[in-house]
Design an enzyme around this catalytic site. Structure first.
Site, PDB file in Angstrom:
ATOM      1  N   ARG A  20       0.779  -1.315   0.029  1.00  0.00           N
ATOM      2  CA  ARG A  20      -0.077   0.231   0.018  1.00  0.00           C
ATOM      3  C   ARG A  20       0.824   1.080  -0.008  1.00  0.00           C
ATOM      4  O   ARG A  20       2.065   1.015  -0.176  1.00  0.00           O
ATOM      5  CB  ARG A  20      -0.970   0.062   1.140  1.00  0.00           C
ATOM      6  N   GLN A  22       3.251   4.237  -0.571  1.00  0.00           N
ATOM      7  CA  GLN A  22       4.171   4.758  -1.177  1.00  0.00           C
ATOM      8  C   GLN A  22       4.693   3.493  -2.162  1.00  0.00           C
ATOM      9  O   GLN A  22       5.145   3.572  -3.339  1.00  0.00           O
ATOM     10  CB  GLN A  22       5.196   5.415  -0.493  1.00  0.00           C
ATOM     11  N   ASP A  41       5.932  -7.442   1.143  1.00  0.00           N
ATOM     12  CA  ASP A  41       5.264  -6.827   2.300  1.00  0.00           C
ATOM     13  C   ASP A  41       5.083  -7.659   3.423  1.00  0.00           C
ATOM     14  O   ASP A  41       4.556  -8.996   3.025  1.00  0.00           O
ATOM     15  CB  ASP A  41       3.771  -5.940   1.764  1.00  0.00           C
ATOM     16  N   ILE A  42       5.163  -7.527   4.637  1.00  0.00           N
ATOM     17  CA  ILE A  42       4.673  -8.153   5.796  1.00  0.00           C
ATOM     18  C   ILE A  42       3.236  -8.590   5.859  1.00  0.00           C
ATOM     19  O   ILE A  42       2.827  -9.477   6.313  1.00  0.00           O
ATOM     20  CB  ILE A  42       5.209  -7.431   6.950  1.00  0.00           C
ATOM     21  N   ASN A 107      11.776   0.486   0.291  1.00  0.00           N
ATOM     22  CA  ASN A 107      10.762   1.165   1.088  1.00  0.00           C
ATOM     23  C   ASN A 107      10.104   1.079   2.386  1.00  0.00           C
ATOM     24  O   ASN A 107       9.504   1.729   3.044  1.00  0.00           O
ATOM     25  CB  ASN A 107       9.768   1.401  -0.222  1.00  0.00           C
ATOM     26  N   TYR A 173      12.953   6.731  15.169  1.00  0.00           N
ATOM     27  CA  TYR A 173      12.712   6.759  13.518  1.00  0.00           C
ATOM     28  C   TYR A 173      13.830   7.505  13.025  1.00  0.00           C
ATOM     29  O   TYR A 173      14.270   7.295  11.777  1.00  0.00           O
ATOM     30  CB  TYR A 173      11.592   7.562  13.214  1.00  0.00           C
ATOM     31  N   LYS A 177      16.520   6.666  10.025  1.00  0.00           N
ATOM     32  CA  LYS A 177      16.449   7.224   8.452  1.00  0.00           C
ATOM     33  C   LYS A 177      17.906   7.886   8.462  1.00  0.00           C
ATOM     34  O   LYS A 177      18.144   8.109   7.271  1.00  0.00           O
ATOM     35  CB  LYS A 177      15.408   8.126   8.499  1.00  0.00           C
ATOM     36  N   VAL A 206       3.666  12.749   3.380  1.00  0.00           N
ATOM     37  CA  VAL A 206       2.915  11.855   2.288  1.00  0.00           C
ATOM     38  C   VAL A 206       1.719  11.269   3.003  1.00  0.00           C
ATOM     39  O   VAL A 206       1.715  10.563   4.018  1.00  0.00           O
ATOM     40  CB  VAL A 206       3.906  10.772   1.567  1.00  0.00           C
TER      41      VAL A 206
HETATM   42  N1  LIG Z   1       4.077   9.015   4.930  1.00  0.00           N
HETATM   43  C1  LIG Z   1       5.163   9.774   5.150  1.00  0.00           C
HETATM   44  O1  LIG Z   1       4.888  11.016   5.299  1.00  0.00           O
HETATM   45  C2  LIG Z   1       6.364   9.499   5.019  1.00  0.00           C
HETATM   46  C3  LIG Z   1       7.595  10.468   4.880  1.00  0.00           C
HETATM   47  C4  LIG Z   1       8.928  10.126   4.977  1.00  0.00           C
HETATM   48  C5  LIG Z   1       9.310   8.942   4.455  1.00  0.00           C
HETATM   49  N2  LIG Z   1       8.354   7.883   5.060  1.00  0.00           N
HETATM   50  C6  LIG Z   1       8.746   6.329   4.443  1.00  0.00           C
HETATM   51  O2  LIG Z   1       8.244   6.048   3.270  1.00  0.00           O
HETATM   52  C7  LIG Z   1       8.083   4.483   3.449  1.00  0.00           C
HETATM   53  C8  LIG Z   1       6.631   4.154   2.958  1.00  0.00           C
HETATM   54  O3  LIG Z   1       5.979   4.474   4.116  1.00  0.00           O
HETATM   55  P1  LIG Z   1       4.471   4.700   3.878  1.00  0.00           P
HETATM   56  O4  LIG Z   1       4.429   6.299   4.093  1.00  0.00           O
HETATM   57  O5  LIG Z   1       4.010   4.350   2.248  1.00  0.00           O
HETATM   58  O6  LIG Z   1       3.554   3.924   4.764  1.00  0.00           O
HETATM   59  P2  LIG Z   1       2.684   2.734   4.885  1.00  0.00           P
HETATM   60  O7  LIG Z   1       2.632   2.260   6.505  1.00  0.00           O
HETATM   61  O8  LIG Z   1       1.449   2.972   3.941  1.00  0.00           O
HETATM   62  O9  LIG Z   1       3.557   1.730   3.952  1.00  0.00           O
HETATM   63  C9  LIG Z   1       4.503   0.973   4.539  1.00  0.00           C
HETATM   64  C10 LIG Z   1       4.557  -0.491   4.109  1.00  0.00           C
HETATM   65  O10 LIG Z   1       5.808  -1.027   4.720  1.00  0.00           O
HETATM   66  C11 LIG Z   1       5.402  -2.274   5.200  1.00  0.00           C
HETATM   67  N3  LIG Z   1       6.310  -2.962   6.295  1.00  0.00           N
HETATM   68  C12 LIG Z   1       6.446  -2.419   7.414  1.00  0.00           C
HETATM   69  N4  LIG Z   1       7.152  -3.181   8.128  1.00  0.00           N
HETATM   70  C13 LIG Z   1       7.645  -4.253   7.191  1.00  0.00           C
HETATM   71  C14 LIG Z   1       8.102  -5.187   7.236  1.00  0.00           C
HETATM   72  N5  LIG Z   1       8.900  -5.631   8.351  1.00  0.00           N
HETATM   73  N6  LIG Z   1       8.485  -6.213   6.288  1.00  0.00           N
HETATM   74  C15 LIG Z   1       7.954  -5.869   5.042  1.00  0.00           C
HETATM   75  N7  LIG Z   1       7.093  -4.892   4.924  1.00  0.00           N
HETATM   76  C16 LIG Z   1       6.770  -4.068   5.806  1.00  0.00           C
HETATM   77  C17 LIG Z   1       3.950  -2.291   5.743  1.00  0.00           C
HETATM   78  O11 LIG Z   1       3.196  -3.341   5.807  1.00  0.00           O
HETATM   79  C18 LIG Z   1       3.470  -1.214   4.706  1.00  0.00           C
HETATM   80  O12 LIG Z   1       2.679  -1.718   3.744  1.00  0.00           O
HETATM   81  C19 LIG Z   1       8.448   4.207   4.722  1.00  0.00           C
HETATM   82  O13 LIG Z   1      10.065   3.722   4.762  1.00  0.00           O
HETATM   83  C20 LIG Z   1       8.324   5.473   5.557  1.00  0.00           C
HETATM   84  O14 LIG Z   1       9.245   5.495   6.838  1.00  0.00           O
HETATM   85  C21 LIG Z   1       6.798   8.169   4.821  1.00  0.00           C
END
Ligand SMILES: NC(=O)c1ccc[n+]([C@@H]2O[C@H](COP(=O)([O-])OP(=O)(O)OC[C@H]3O[C@@H](n4cnc5c(N)ncnc54)[C@H](O)[C@@H]3O)[C@@H](O)[C@H]2O)c1
Length: 284
Positions: A20, A22, A41-42, A107, A173, A177, A206
């Site tokens: 889901r 990004q 994905d987990i 990601n 976090y 990062k 995001v």
């Molecule tokens: N949303 C934001 O504002 C934002 C900003 C900066 C960076 N990020 C980074 O972007 C990336 C994507 O996050 P997102 O915003 O799409 O959030 P999200 O929670 O929708 O997506 C993260 C995905 O990673 C998967 N995941 C988590 N742990 C896992 C594991 N151990 N093994 C396999 N899959 C795993 C989750 O199941 C999920 O589908 C992340 O690394 C997050 O830290 C997000």
């Protein structure tokens, strides 16, 4: 666009956290540019310390549907980035099926909130193990296959604004990062000789399930000075999709634009770089 027409035609991309948010946007975007996709994905909760809803098997199935709708192939599997052997197996299966590996998007990630001198060890470990060690495991599992394929490639490490600046209230976090920036830059030097480029992206705000406005408001309510570290997005008069108006959050597809650029030939001189994806917010 026909599936074979894109700039990534004939290439293969491995994307973690692809159920889901990004990760799904990156899978669909890279597929629409011609790449076949290995998506993992987990699809279940990572830890009791992560309070927003977990991705599900149905989410990953939706990614599969969306990738297939572009005309490309996808191998999707429920794998935890804390499990190196499972990552290595899905990479091996994907390379067997699709023949090569050209793009890695590290990601998968999780987020939680709290002051560093109060958080539990489990809260610290969950974020570090997924975001930092999980990124290393992704690299460990997939880069040898990319070198072996012999076509060069592009590794995109998903960091955050929290990988470039202080973010009180989620220091674990931020540590994870910042840590992936060190992996990015050292890997860029280690794999340059194989024609592989490595860059990190640093999104800010995001619109995905990871962002919990109530959790952020609770932290800012308790510790009001922290809000200075979380600037609002600047006003954007016309967004790239042609819609006008204030958009506080970016959309995953906007981040996917940057990932597609880093994956493709248009960024061939860029390696060992930290790319802010924040509409300039970090300059405040
Ligand atoms: N949303 C934001 O504002 C934002 C900003 C900066 C960076 N990020 C980074 O972007 C990336 C994507 O996050 P997102 O915003 O799409 O959030 P999200 O929670 O929708 O997506 C993260 C995905 O990673 C998967 N995941 C988590 N742990 C896992 C594991 N151990 N093994 C396999 N899959 C795993 C989750 O199941 C999920 O589908 C992340 O690394 C997050 O830290 C997000």
């Amino acid at each position: 666009m026909a599936a074979t027409d894109g700039p990534l035609s004939g290439q293969v991309a491995f994307i973690t956290g692809a159920a889901r948010g990004q990760g799904r946007a990156h899978a669909v975007r890279l597929a629409s540019e011609g790449a076949d996709i290995i998506a993992i994905d987990i699809c279940k909760p990572v830890s009791d310390t992560i309070t927003y809803p977990a991705a599900t098997s149905e989410d990953l199935a939706e990614t599969v549907r969306a990738v297939e709708a572009t005309g490309r192939k996808v191998l999707a599997r429920e794998v935890d980035v804390r499990d190196l052997a499972a990552l290595q197996q899905v990479v091996a299966d994907g390379v067997e099926q699709f023949g090569r590996l050209d793009i890695i998007v590290a990601n998968a990630g999780v987020l939680s909130w709290g002051r560093m001198f109060e958080m539990s060890e489990e809260q610290w470990d969950a974020v570090i193990d997924v975001n930092l060690s999980g990124t290393w495991r992704t690299i460990r599992a997939a880069v040898p296959a990319m070198i072996e394929a012999g076509n060069g490639g592009s590794v995109v490490v998903v960091s955050s604004s929290a990988g470039l600046k202080a973010t009180p209230g989620n220091s674990h976090y931020g540590a994870s990062k910042h840590g992936v920036v060190a992996l990015t830059n050292a890997l860029a030097l280690e794999v340059g000789e194989f024609g592989i480029r490595v860059n990190s992206i640093h999104p800010y705000s995001v619109d995905t399930p990871m962002i919990e406005p109530h959790a952020m408001m609770e932290i800012f309510g308790k510790y009001p000075t922290y809000i200075h570290s979380f600037s609002p997005m600047p006003y954007v008069a016309v967004n790239h999709d042609g819609k006008e108006g204030l958009k506080e959050f970016m959309q995953p597809t906007e981040v996917a634009d940057v990932v597609a650029w880093l994956a493709g030939p248009g960024s061939s001189t860029i390696s060992g770089s930290q790319i802010a994806v924040d509409r300039g917010t970090m300059k405040y």
